[in-house]
Design an enzyme around this catalytic site. Structure first.
Site, PDB file in Angstrom:
ATOM      1  N   ARG A  71       0.980  -4.958   8.675  1.00 42.10           N
ATOM      2  CA  ARG A  71       0.853  -6.369   9.042  1.00 42.10           C
ATOM      3  C   ARG A  71       1.885  -6.681  10.121  1.00 42.10           C
ATOM      4  NH1 ARG A  71       2.726  -9.373   5.678  1.00 42.10           N
ATOM      5  NH2 ARG A  71       3.357  -7.982   4.008  1.00 42.10           N
ATOM      6  N   TYR A 199      -5.830  -2.763  11.393  1.00 40.93           N
ATOM      7  CA  TYR A 199      -5.139  -2.464  10.133  1.00 40.93           C
ATOM      8  C   TYR A 199      -5.530  -3.490   9.059  1.00 40.93           C
ATOM      9  CZ  TYR A 199      -1.806  -2.418   6.440  1.00 40.93           C
ATOM     10  OH  TYR A 199      -1.280  -2.413   5.183  1.00 40.93           O
ATOM     11  N   GLY A 200      -5.791  -2.990   7.854  1.00 44.11           N
ATOM     12  CA  GLY A 200      -6.313  -3.806   6.754  1.00 44.11           C
ATOM     13  C   GLY A 200      -5.709  -5.191   6.587  1.00 44.11           C
ATOM     14  N   LYS A 208      -4.942 -11.482   2.709  1.00 46.63           N
ATOM     15  CA  LYS A 208      -3.754 -12.300   2.935  1.00 46.63           C
ATOM     16  C   LYS A 208      -4.089 -13.576   3.711  1.00 46.63           C
ATOM     17  CE  LYS A 208      -1.069  -9.113   1.158  1.00 46.63           C
ATOM     18  NZ  LYS A 208      -0.504  -9.306  -0.192  1.00 46.63           N
ATOM     19  N   HIS A 228       0.891 -15.075  -4.636  1.00 46.71           N
ATOM     20  CA  HIS A 228       0.982 -13.638  -4.402  1.00 46.71           C
ATOM     21  C   HIS A 228       1.395 -12.975  -5.719  1.00 46.71           C
ATOM     22  CE1 HIS A 228       2.903 -10.287  -1.683  1.00 46.71           C
ATOM     23  NE2 HIS A 228       1.715  -9.949  -2.111  1.00 46.71           N
ATOM     24  N   SER A 250       7.448  -7.007  -1.639  1.00 46.58           N
ATOM     25  CA  SER A 250       6.935  -5.645  -1.551  1.00 46.58           C
ATOM     26  C   SER A 250       8.018  -4.642  -1.947  1.00 46.58           C
ATOM     27  CB  SER A 250       6.415  -5.362  -0.145  1.00 46.58           C
ATOM     28  OG  SER A 250       7.385  -5.728   0.783  1.00 46.58           O
ATOM     29  N   CYS A 252       8.555  -3.424  -4.954  1.00 49.46           N
ATOM     30  CA  CYS A 252       9.155  -3.675  -6.262  1.00 49.46           C
ATOM     31  C   CYS A 252       8.257  -3.183  -7.404  1.00 49.46           C
ATOM     32  CB  CYS A 252       9.440  -5.162  -6.446  1.00 49.46           C
ATOM     33  SG  CYS A 252      10.827  -5.747  -5.470  1.00 49.46           S
ATOM     34  N   ASN A 256       2.238  -0.981  -9.920  1.00 51.04           N
ATOM     35  CA  ASN A 256       2.555  -0.224 -11.133  1.00 51.04           C
ATOM     36  C   ASN A 256       2.607  -1.136 -12.357  1.00 51.04           C
ATOM     37  OD1 ASN A 256       2.791   1.976  -9.468  1.00 51.04           O
ATOM     38  ND2 ASN A 256       5.026   2.009  -9.484  1.00 51.04           N
ATOM     39  N   ASP A 279      -2.621  -8.229  -6.915  1.00 48.40           N
ATOM     40  CA  ASP A 279      -1.971  -8.773  -5.712  1.00 48.40           C
ATOM     41  C   ASP A 279      -2.025 -10.294  -5.603  1.00 48.40           C
ATOM     42  OD1 ASP A 279      -0.539  -8.308  -3.303  1.00 48.40           O
ATOM     43  OD2 ASP A 279      -2.360  -8.547  -2.124  1.00 48.40           O
ATOM     44  N   ASN A 370       3.035   3.464   4.868  1.00 45.46           N
ATOM     45  CA  ASN A 370       2.167   2.335   4.497  1.00 45.46           C
ATOM     46  C   ASN A 370       0.702   2.770   4.440  1.00 45.46           C
ATOM     47  OD1 ASN A 370       1.697  -0.396   3.791  1.00 45.46           O
ATOM     48  ND2 ASN A 370       1.143  -0.892   5.919  1.00 45.46           N
ATOM     49  N   ARG A 372      -2.834   3.727   2.733  1.00 48.42           N
ATOM     50  CA  ARG A 372      -3.457   2.896   1.702  1.00 48.42           C
ATOM     51  C   ARG A 372      -4.690   3.523   1.086  1.00 48.42           C
ATOM     52  NH1 ARG A 372      -1.095  -2.449   0.780  1.00 48.42           N
ATOM     53  NH2 ARG A 372       0.629  -2.479   2.251  1.00 48.42           N
ATOM     54  N   TYR A 496       8.967   1.433 -15.008  1.00 47.62           N
ATOM     55  CA  TYR A 496       7.589   1.904 -15.265  1.00 47.62           C
ATOM     56  C   TYR A 496       7.094   1.416 -16.633  1.00 47.62           C
ATOM     57  CZ  TYR A 496       8.424   4.660 -11.086  1.00 47.62           C
ATOM     58  OH  TYR A 496       8.710   5.043  -9.811  1.00 47.62           O
ATOM     59  N   ASP A 498       8.254   1.568 -19.484  1.00 46.50           N
ATOM     60  CA  ASP A 498       9.258   0.939 -20.345  1.00 46.50           C
ATOM     61  C   ASP A 498       9.460  -0.543 -20.026  1.00 46.50           C
ATOM     62  OD1 ASP A 498      10.014   3.036 -22.166  1.00 46.50           O
ATOM     63  OD2 ASP A 498      10.807   4.092 -20.412  1.00 46.50           O
ATOM     64  N   ASN A 499       8.936  -0.999 -18.909  1.00 49.37           N
ATOM     65  CA  ASN A 499       8.984  -2.448 -18.634  1.00 49.37           C
ATOM     66  C   ASN A 499       8.230  -3.235 -19.705  1.00 49.37           C
ATOM     67  OD1 ASN A 499      10.546  -2.019 -16.388  1.00 49.37           O
ATOM     68  ND2 ASN A 499       8.798  -1.941 -14.981  1.00 49.37           N
TER      69      ASN A 499
HETATM   70  C1  OXD Z   1       1.545  -6.810   0.894  1.00 50.31           C
HETATM   71  C2  OXD Z   1       0.300  -6.134   0.495  1.00 50.31           C
HETATM   72  O1  OXD Z   1       2.078  -6.527   1.973  1.00 50.31           O
HETATM   73  O2  OXD Z   1      -0.202  -6.414  -0.601  1.00 50.31           O
HETATM   74  O3  OXD Z   1       2.013  -7.646   0.118  1.00 50.31           O
HETATM   75  O4  OXD Z   1      -0.213  -5.324   1.276  1.00 50.31           O
HETATM   76 MN    MN Z   2       0.683  -8.138  -1.507  1.00 54.17          MN
END
Ligand code: OXD
Ligand code: MN
Length: 589
Positions: A71, A199-200, A208, A228, A250, A252, A256, A279, A370, A372, A496, A498-499
């Site tokens: 992006r 790019y996506g 987005k 988000h 992003s 974080c 997962n 997302d 990045n 995907r 992971y 354990d969260n």
């Molecule tokens: C972001 C994504 O950048 O989901 O937040 O691609």
């Molecule tokens: Mn996102």
């Protein structure tokens, strides 16, 4: 030939056709036959590569231009009538100037190409929560990705009838010219123009651009929220499921967390985690006076590197069929794909993300960081049974998170809704310097919406506060930090699966099953209420105490950082949040 009698849509498509001058116009009906033909065409012109259909049925590889891999926030604009309406956290251009400038770039940009008309729905087609968009594009890659990420085709138009409230998305690859790449939003016109990218995140306009930037603006006008956030359900041993929506900047581990597999002890007791979305969440008031969430997307556009059978088996399994991979390694031996962190066996006969011969021992990365996968959400092994429910799911807890080495404890709960809005508004991540243990630069990212809020951030906070006053059954608000470090810069929480231990505390708080300790920053768990069964070797009671400790000095520094950030947002900061900041300072003493 048009697939609708809707004159507003047809007139707009015709106007854009005259501007971009494609040699033909093709309406996307959503049929498998048409998509199969487009895949074949895209393979024959080299835009996508068909992968090994035995190992990866329905899977394809695409490479973007090397200068077009992410992006482009510095080229993303919010063109509200006044600069103040876009606010200090967005780039702004005068709408007329933007239409003029981009109009020149779009003039003839599709000449010699086909313009595809993609009718799409964000959310279940026809549901009262769904919103319709039309994306015009000269890229088959965009069509194929939109077919995974959103609900597309004639069914969308049929259910829309003669409606006029749709988002008008115009995209052209044009020359992929970096100097003239623009992602431009006109929220008051329900319009998005994107040019010179493939790019996506810049070109799948449902994601987005619409589902966050335009939708956040619509939500403020119409009394709902576009956030988000991932959405997940935790099924308890008694069969009841509690839903959580969570926002993270992003890097974080959002995907997962959305697909978490609980530790064995929890699975044995009968806990399950269900993914509703990874997302984006659209949140509305429900008939019960609570807050309900719906995932407007139907696919995952996930970061590939680091995804493996340990970090996120559910994501990896989702990508085993009907998936488009972008900018990963191409294994020429068996015509499959690879990325850093997939396994320890990089292919030796392979091309890197640029399509060049790649030597895994060279030290150079094979997949773009990045890179995907675009995969249908319905293929996820833990996709929620409520994923297709048009009403969405009732939210018990909202969770904010960031990457903080020392400041934020593992988890804490806000005192109430307004304090929770304050906590979200102050969200931040640090760039890590893990090896030396140094604390990195703090980057504020309110509600993880910094690049995605389609209007003034101060007004956005006010909208959050107003929503709270309208929600009778308010979700509880929490903050988590999976990234606490010791003095040597080592992560002290395993993360992971354990969260789940932290999520359990969160839902028990929602059910009023556990007490908590009141501190200046919020409620933190009593030590015995975080289950460390089976991880005592890694997380001792001492470590848990450290994870939950609050350093008043650091928090005073943080309060100063929040104040500085609020000043940057400017005059539309709601007084309520300034008061919250003062209250925090006085609690810290
Ligand atoms: C972001 C994504 O950048 O989901 O937040 O691609
Ligand atoms: Mn996102």
């Amino acid at each position: 030939m048009s697939l609708t009698n809707n004159a507003t849509i047809n007139n707009w498509v015709e106007e854009m056709r005259k501007l971009t001058k494609p040699s033909r116009v093709v309406w996307i009906d959503g049929s498998e036959k048409q998509l199969a033909d487009l895949r074949a065409e895209s393979c024959s012109n080299g835009e996508i590569i068909e992968l090994n259909q035995e190992k990866l049925p329905g899977c394809y590889l695409h490479r973007t231009a090397v200068n077009d891999v992410a992006r482009v926030e510095h080229r993303t604009f919010i063109c509200t009538p006044t600069k103040e309406d876009a606010g200090n956290t967005n780039n702004w251009m005068d709408p007329k100037e933007a239409y003029d400038k981009l109009g020149k770039l779009f003039d003839g940009s599709m000449s010699g190409r086909t313009m595809y008309v993609i009718p799409f729905s964000m959310g279940i087609i026809g549901s009262e929560f769904a919103k319709v968009g039309i994306e015009l594009t000269d890229s088959i890659y965009v069509v194929l990705n939109m077919a995974i990420m959103t609900r597309i085709g004639k069914a969308v138009l049929d259910s829309f009838g003669n409606g006029t409230d749709f988002v008008r998305g115009l995209h052209s690859k044009a020359q992929l010219d970096e100097e003239n790449r623009y992602i431009v939003h006109f929220p008051q016109d329900n319009t998005i123009w994107s040019i010179n990218s493939g790019y996506g995140g810049n070109v799948l306009l449902g994601k987005k651009c619409f589902a966050l930037r335009i939708a956040s603006y619509q939500g403020r006008k119409e009394g709902w929220m576009a956030e988000h956030m991932l959405i997940l359900g935790i099924e308890k041993p008694n069969g009841e499921t509690k839903y959580i929506a969570a926002a993270f900047p992003s890097a974080c581990g959002k995907t997962n967390l959305a697909m978490l597999i609980p530790p064995e002890g929890y699975r044995k007791k009968g806990y399950k985690v269900w993914c509703v979305g990874d997302d984006i969440a659209w949140l509305r008031l429900g008939p019960d006076g609570g807050l309900w969430a719906m995932n407007p997307e139907s696919g995952f556009f996930g970061v590939a590197p680091g995804t493996n059978m340990k970090s996120n088996p559910n994501a990896l399994l989702t990508t085993k069929k009907n998936t488009i991979f972008t900018n990963v390694v191409h294994n020429l031996d068996d015509n499959t794909i690879w990325w850093e962190g997939l396994d320890n066996n990089p292919p030796t006969n392979a091309l890197n993300w640029k399509g060049e011969k790649w030597d895994p021992t060279s030290g150079e990365k094979g997949a773009h960081p990045n890179s995907r996968f675009t995969a249908p959400a319905a293929q996820c092994p833990c996709i929620s049974p409520e994923f297709e429910n048009p009403r969405g799911v009732p939210i018990s807890a909202l969770v904010f998170g960031g990457r903080r080495a020392k400041t934020a404890p593992l988890v804490y709960q806000a005192f109430d809704w307004n304090h929770g809005v304050f906590v979200g508004s102050a969200m931040a991540s640090e760039t890590t310097a893990a090896a030396s243990g140094a604390v990195g630069v703090v980057r504020r990212d309110p509600m993880a919406m910094l690049p995605f809020c389609g209007y003034n951030m101060g007004d956005y906070f006010t909208h959050w506060l107003e929503m709270g006053s309208r929600i009778k059954k308010q979700p509880k608000i929490f903050n988590v930090n999976w990234f606490r470090q010791d003095e040597n810069g080592r992560f002290i929480w395993p993360g992971y699966g354990d969260n789940m231990r932290v999520l359990e505390w969160i839902i028990r708080r929602c059910d009023d099953e556990v007490d908590a300790a009141k501190t200046p920053i919020g409620y933190i768990p009593n030590i015995n209420d975080i289950n460390i069964e089976c991880i005592e070797d890694e997380v001792s009671v001492e470590t848990l105490k450290e994870l939950l400790s609050i350093d008043t000095g650091l928090w005073k520094e943080d309060a100063a950082g929040i104040e500085e950030y609020y000043n940057k947002i400017g005059g539309r900061m709601p007084k309520e949040l300034l008061d919250q900041l003062d209250a925090l300072k006085s609690r810290l003493g």
